[in-house]
Enzyme design. Structure first.
Site, PDB file in Angstrom:
ATOM      1  N   SER A  68       3.095   0.492  16.006  1.00 58.84           N
ATOM      2  CA  SER A  68       3.591   1.318  14.902  1.00 58.84           C
ATOM      3  C   SER A  68       5.010   1.743  15.206  1.00 58.84           C
ATOM      4  O   SER A  68       5.391   1.912  16.374  1.00 58.84           O
ATOM      5  CB  SER A  68       2.717   2.561  14.712  1.00 58.84           C
TER       6      SER A  68
ATOM      7  N   TYR B 173      -1.441  10.427  18.000  1.00 57.71           N
ATOM      8  CA  TYR B 173      -1.306   9.079  17.442  1.00 57.71           C
ATOM      9  C   TYR B 173      -0.049   8.399  17.972  1.00 57.71           C
ATOM     10  O   TYR B 173      -0.092   7.235  18.415  1.00 57.71           O
ATOM     11  CB  TYR B 173      -1.275   9.144  15.920  1.00 57.71           C
TER      12      TYR B 173
END
Length: 264
Positions: A126, A139
């Site tokens: 990501s 995250y």
């Protein structure tokens, strides 16, 4: 016919990539956790399997069914949203168990099959690995770990004839926000010192979906990149601009911008 295994195909990037590769002539083994999603994948003609990547025995059993493998796409993952110190230890471990350790477990189990075909490992990271924001520390840390692990694997697997690509999506229109929102609501509580910023936590859960690209764009980009196996593949809104900002903006400026963005 190339043989490809993709984890986390219930929706979003995993499902879109499975469809793109099936259309490109791959034999796709697609996994999901729920029986309903597995049945739906099977109905689309995939070799569908129920799999939780944190279940090492299930991972080993599935890998044993694939003696040869051209591509492994480690897509399974989720986003844990909330103030970092409000998140219980068990939830933090679960975040890393899925996003990092499950990825490594899957790659380890599939390595013999990948070596036989001089295959490719594709790790779905990501842009959040590089652009760390408030209220998404768990995250972001898990994806930063995927970034570091991908770099290490790239060098360690090269002598074995196996290549590694890391995909760093930006904003993608998936169910991420829905799932992250549910996770955030489990973390938010009145005793938290961050209770006054609860709406900002909710805002962060939705942020990654703003102006999101279609997951099909990611699937097509991955399908188109397999032959050249780039070191890093960036796709989606912000996937190039945000790393550029991180590289060139002074750290103090970036902290202030992101703090203001999320009301801190």
């Amino acid at each position: 016919m190339p043989i490809t295994l993709i984890t986390g195909c219930s929706s979003g990037i995993g499902l879109a990539t499975a469809r793109a590769l099936k259309a490109a002539g791959h034999s796709v083994c697609a996994t999901a956790r729920s029986p309903e999603d597995v049945a739906r994948l099977a109905s689309e003609g995939f070799d569908a399997h129920q799999l939780d990547v944190t279940d090492s025995e299930a991972v080993q059993a599935l890998a044993a069914e694939l003696p040869e493998l051209d591509v492994l796409i480690n897509n399974a993952g989720y986003g844990l949203i909330g103030p970092l110190l409000d998140i219980p230890d068990a939830a933090l471990r679960a975040q890393f168990d899925t996003n990092l350790i499950g990825l490594l477990s899957m790659t380890r189990a599939c390595l013999p099959a990948l070596r036989r075909r001089q295959g490719l490992v594709v790790n779905i990271g990501s842009v959040s690995a590089l652009m760390v924001t408030p209220f998404a520390g768990a995250y972001c840390a898990s994806k930063a770990a995927v970034h570091a692990a991908s770099d290490a694997l790239r060098m360690e697997l090269a002598p074995l004839g196996v290549r590694v690509t890391e995909v760093q999506p930006g904003a993608i229109a998936t169910r991420f926000a829905e799932q992250a929102g549910r996770q955030a609501e489990q973390v938010i509580h009145e005793q938290s010192p961050w209770w006054p910023w609860r709406e900002q936590v909710r805002k962060r859960a939705q942020a990654s979906q703003q102006h999101g690209a279609a997951p099909e764009a990611v699937g097509q980009a991955i399908a188109g990149a397999l032959a050249r196996a780039p070191r890093v593949l960036r796709v989606g809104n912000g996937s190039r601009a945000l790393p550029w900002l991180v590289r060139w903006l002074p750290g103090g400026w970036l902290d202030r911008i992101l703090s203001r963005r999320f009301g801190l």
